[in-house]
Structures are given as structure tokens and as C-alpha cells.
Design a protein around this motif. Sequence first.
Motif, PDB file in Angstrom:
ATOM      1  N   MET A   1     -29.122  -8.927 -18.994  1.00 49.56           N
ATOM      2  CA  MET A   1     -29.487  -9.159 -20.389  1.00 49.56           C
ATOM      3  C   MET A   1     -28.536 -10.178 -21.020  1.00 49.56           C
ATOM      4  SD  MET A   1     -28.419  -8.265 -23.704  1.00 49.56           S
ATOM      5  CE  MET A   1     -27.590  -6.675 -23.657  1.00 49.56           C
TER       6      MET A   1
ATOM      7  N   TYR B   1     -36.734  -9.006 -22.387  1.00 51.96           N
ATOM      8  CA  TYR B   1     -35.808  -8.533 -21.361  1.00 51.96           C
ATOM      9  C   TYR B   1     -36.423  -7.384 -20.554  1.00 51.96           C
ATOM     10  CZ  TYR B   1     -32.052  -5.764 -19.336  1.00 51.96           C
ATOM     11  OH  TYR B   1     -31.279  -5.025 -18.480  1.00 51.96           O
ATOM     12  N   THR B   2     -37.087  -6.468 -21.247  1.00 52.75           N
ATOM     13  CA  THR B   2     -37.730  -5.334 -20.567  1.00 52.75           C
ATOM     14  C   THR B   2     -38.797  -5.814 -19.586  1.00 52.75           C
ATOM     15  OG1 THR B   2     -37.327  -3.923 -22.490  1.00 52.75           O
ATOM     16  CG2 THR B   2     -38.986  -3.173 -20.905  1.00 52.75           C
TER      17      THR B   2
ATOM     18  N   ARG C   1     -38.742  -8.627 -17.997  1.00 49.38           N
ATOM     19  CA  ARG C   1     -38.005  -9.134 -16.829  1.00 49.38           C
ATOM     20  C   ARG C   1     -37.527  -7.980 -15.945  1.00 49.38           C
ATOM     21  NH1 ARG C   1     -33.179 -11.796 -17.248  1.00 49.38           N
ATOM     22  NH2 ARG C   1     -32.722 -11.302 -19.422  1.00 49.38           N
TER      23      ARG C   1
ATOM     24  N   PHE D   1     -35.331  -9.457 -12.377  1.00 53.99           N
ATOM     25  CA  PHE D   1     -35.180 -10.120 -13.675  1.00 53.99           C
ATOM     26  C   PHE D   1     -35.811 -11.512 -13.692  1.00 53.99           C
ATOM     27  CE2 PHE D   1     -31.629  -7.222 -12.937  1.00 53.99           C
ATOM     28  CZ  PHE D   1     -31.810  -6.353 -13.998  1.00 53.99           C
TER      29      PHE D   1
ATOM     30  N   LYS E   1     -37.396 -17.312 -20.663  1.00 51.93           N
ATOM     31  CA  LYS E   1     -35.955 -17.058 -20.664  1.00 51.93           C
ATOM     32  C   LYS E   1     -35.263 -17.855 -21.764  1.00 51.93           C
ATOM     33  CE  LYS E   1     -35.131 -15.642 -15.887  1.00 51.93           C
ATOM     34  NZ  LYS E   1     -34.362 -15.895 -14.641  1.00 51.93           N
TER      35      LYS E   1
ATOM     36  N   GLU F   1     -36.055 -16.093 -25.014  1.00 47.52           N
ATOM     37  CA  GLU F   1     -35.271 -14.859 -25.086  1.00 47.52           C
ATOM     38  C   GLU F   1     -33.806 -15.164 -25.391  1.00 47.52           C
ATOM     39  OE1 GLU F   1     -33.596 -11.297 -22.220  1.00 47.52           O
ATOM     40  OE2 GLU F   1     -35.351 -12.435 -21.524  1.00 47.52           O
ATOM     41  N   SER F   2     -33.263 -16.184 -24.740  1.00 52.11           N
ATOM     42  CA  SER F   2     -31.871 -16.582 -24.968  1.00 52.11           C
ATOM     43  C   SER F   2     -31.606 -16.867 -26.442  1.00 52.11           C
ATOM     44  CB  SER F   2     -31.554 -17.822 -24.129  1.00 52.11           C
ATOM     45  OG  SER F   2     -30.285 -18.347 -24.451  1.00 52.11           O
TER      46      SER F   2
ATOM     47  N   TRP G   1     -31.823 -13.666 -28.684  1.00 55.18           N
ATOM     48  CA  TRP G   1     -30.598 -12.865 -28.637  1.00 55.18           C
ATOM     49  C   TRP G   1     -29.501 -13.496 -29.492  1.00 55.18           C
ATOM     50  CZ3 TRP G   1     -30.863  -8.107 -27.380  1.00 55.18           C
ATOM     51  CH2 TRP G   1     -31.608  -7.634 -26.306  1.00 55.18           C
TER      52      TRP G   1
END
Length: 348
Positions: free
Chosen positions: A54, A237-238, A240, A246, A253, A256-257, A260
Motif C-alpha cells: 500500500m 488498493y483492495t 490490487r 498487487f 496505480k 491510487e498514488s 493516497w
Amino acid sequence: MLDNRRYDIDWLRVIAIGLLVIYHIAIGFQPWGVFLGFIQNSETVEWIWTPMAMLNVWRIPLLFFVSGMGVYFAIQRRDWKALLIERTKRILVPYIFGLLAIVPLHVWIWKNYYHQDMEFALSPMHLWFLGNIFVYVLIFTPLFFYLKKHPNGKFQQIMSKLLSHPAGLLLLMIPFVAEAELLHPDSFEYYAMNAHGFWIGMLAFLTGFLCVYSGQAFWSTVTRWRWLMLAIAATLYTLRLLEGEFIAPLYLKSIESNLWIFTVFGFGHRYLNKPSGALTYLSQSAYPIYILHMIFLYLASWLLFPLDMPAPFKLALVILLTFIGCFAAYELVVRRIRFVRPLFGLKV
């Protein structure tokens, strides 16, 4: 425009460096750790890679974001010459010192553990991102000082209006998605000393600067929408996690990056923007500790990995010994010896 000290950004830099140290420790307990140049324990602790996966998509970009934000605050008190002198002392000097004195030590420990030939090729290893940041400062200094001279110009107004709405955050993600898709790195999460790390670092550095330059709009937006961004990032993330290993498309990604990172800024602004004695100490010590940590990580691994004890217990001991060694070296040597301080980016 903002010019007061931002304690939340200081806290996030400290937290990011702490997470990076723990991340590096976790690599030694993975079945592929030795291939990345880490001393590897014979028994793995693979479950720890679930939280590390994560962190992996945003740990390094967050540091570049924070570095760009730091430059914004630095230029409020400096002209371009003073900035370059200050960043040379703060970044380039520790980078060169680490390249010549710190990296060879932990490489020697690794080679000794694995009974390797003691030949050594000069490499920045874990300090690679310092070199990148210094290059970014050189590249963007003309732009940053141009923007400084136009604090309420059209571009600042556009950025402020754009980032006052969550759709503005989506627009900020587009260059990051494009970088991932155009470069198509073999691993999104591997940033060290490659083109992907250089370009995503540059984008994060510039975006971090622009986010602060935009004024309060960015901070209001990430604070207001922090829970929704957290939910979306956790969902990605879940997915992945459920996919196995992942795995996810590079564009997901990248999204998601950024989610976060914006989430972290939102929660940080909401809860961490206040001074404390702990922050004062940790914000001074975090940088030298990161420069030093590989030596103490490798020493702890060298001592503990041959012993017959459960891997989770070793993991806890390596974490403990690494941080004890780093803080002891900082407190007893780096902080107190005048000529050593500038070698670790500290003022004399």
C-alpha cells in the motif's frame, strides 16, 4: 499566498522518512531482498508486504511533493542565489558525503556478510533522490522566482480556482498518469536511479510547489474531501490485493498514488498543523537519520540474521536496533560535532 510555517508539512516529511526506513527493513524479510542489495533473512515474513504494498505506490512521490513545497517556503525568505547556496549546503554536500563515506560502509557490510569481492563501484544507492531533488531545484529555480514575482497574477488565480474544486485534483493527476503510460516502467513502485523515478519525482516536485503556490484552495479541498479520497484509494488498493501480487494497470496505480498523497495532505492539514517539541527535534534529526539508516540496518541484519530465532522477533529487533543506532549516532556525533553537522545538511 501562504508564508507561515506549516507544521503539518514538517510532520509529513518526518513520517515519510520514518516509513521509508521501515520499508527498507521489511525488504530484508522478503524472498527477493538480496536481489535489491539487502541482507536477507533465511526465513521470510511475507505478510508484512501487504501494508508495504500500500505504501509502495506513494512513499517516494510524497517526499518529492513535500520537497517542492519546502522550496516554496524557502524562496519567500531568499533570492535565487541564496536558494542555490542553501540547497547546495542542504542537499548536494550530504549527497556527495553520503556517496563517498556512507554508502561504501553499508555496501562493505553486505559484501562481508555474503563473502563477496570487496570491489566497489561508486553509487548513490538510497541517497539517489537527493541528487534528483538538487537537479529539480536547478531546473525550476527560474520558474519559481518568476512566480514569486507575480504572487497574485493570472496563473495563481487560475490555480487557486482550479484547486478549489475536487475536479482540479483530477487534473493534477493527468501528467502522472501520462508519465506512467508513456514510460511504461516494468515496476511502477521501483523509482531508484531510473527514468520513471526521475520523471515522477520531477512532476511531484513541481506539483507540490504549485499546490502551495495556489493558496488556501488546495488545502481546503484536500481537507474537505479527505474521507472520500481515502475510500477510493483504499478501494483501489483492495482491488490490487484481491488480484494477487498487487497487480494493477499503471494508470490505476498512478491514480491510487495521488489519491493516497492528497489524502495524507488532507488529514495532515486537519490534525498536524501545530508546533510541538517532538516535531522540532524530529524535523532536525529525520534527514541525518535517513542518510545513516542503511549502515545500522545492515549491521543489525548482519548480527541477527544468523541467529536461531523466529523471523517476526528478528524483524522487531532489527527495527529497534536500527532506530536506536540512528538516534544514538545523531545525538552523540552528528548533532554535537560542529564540522560533522554540515555533512548531514544541518546548520553549524
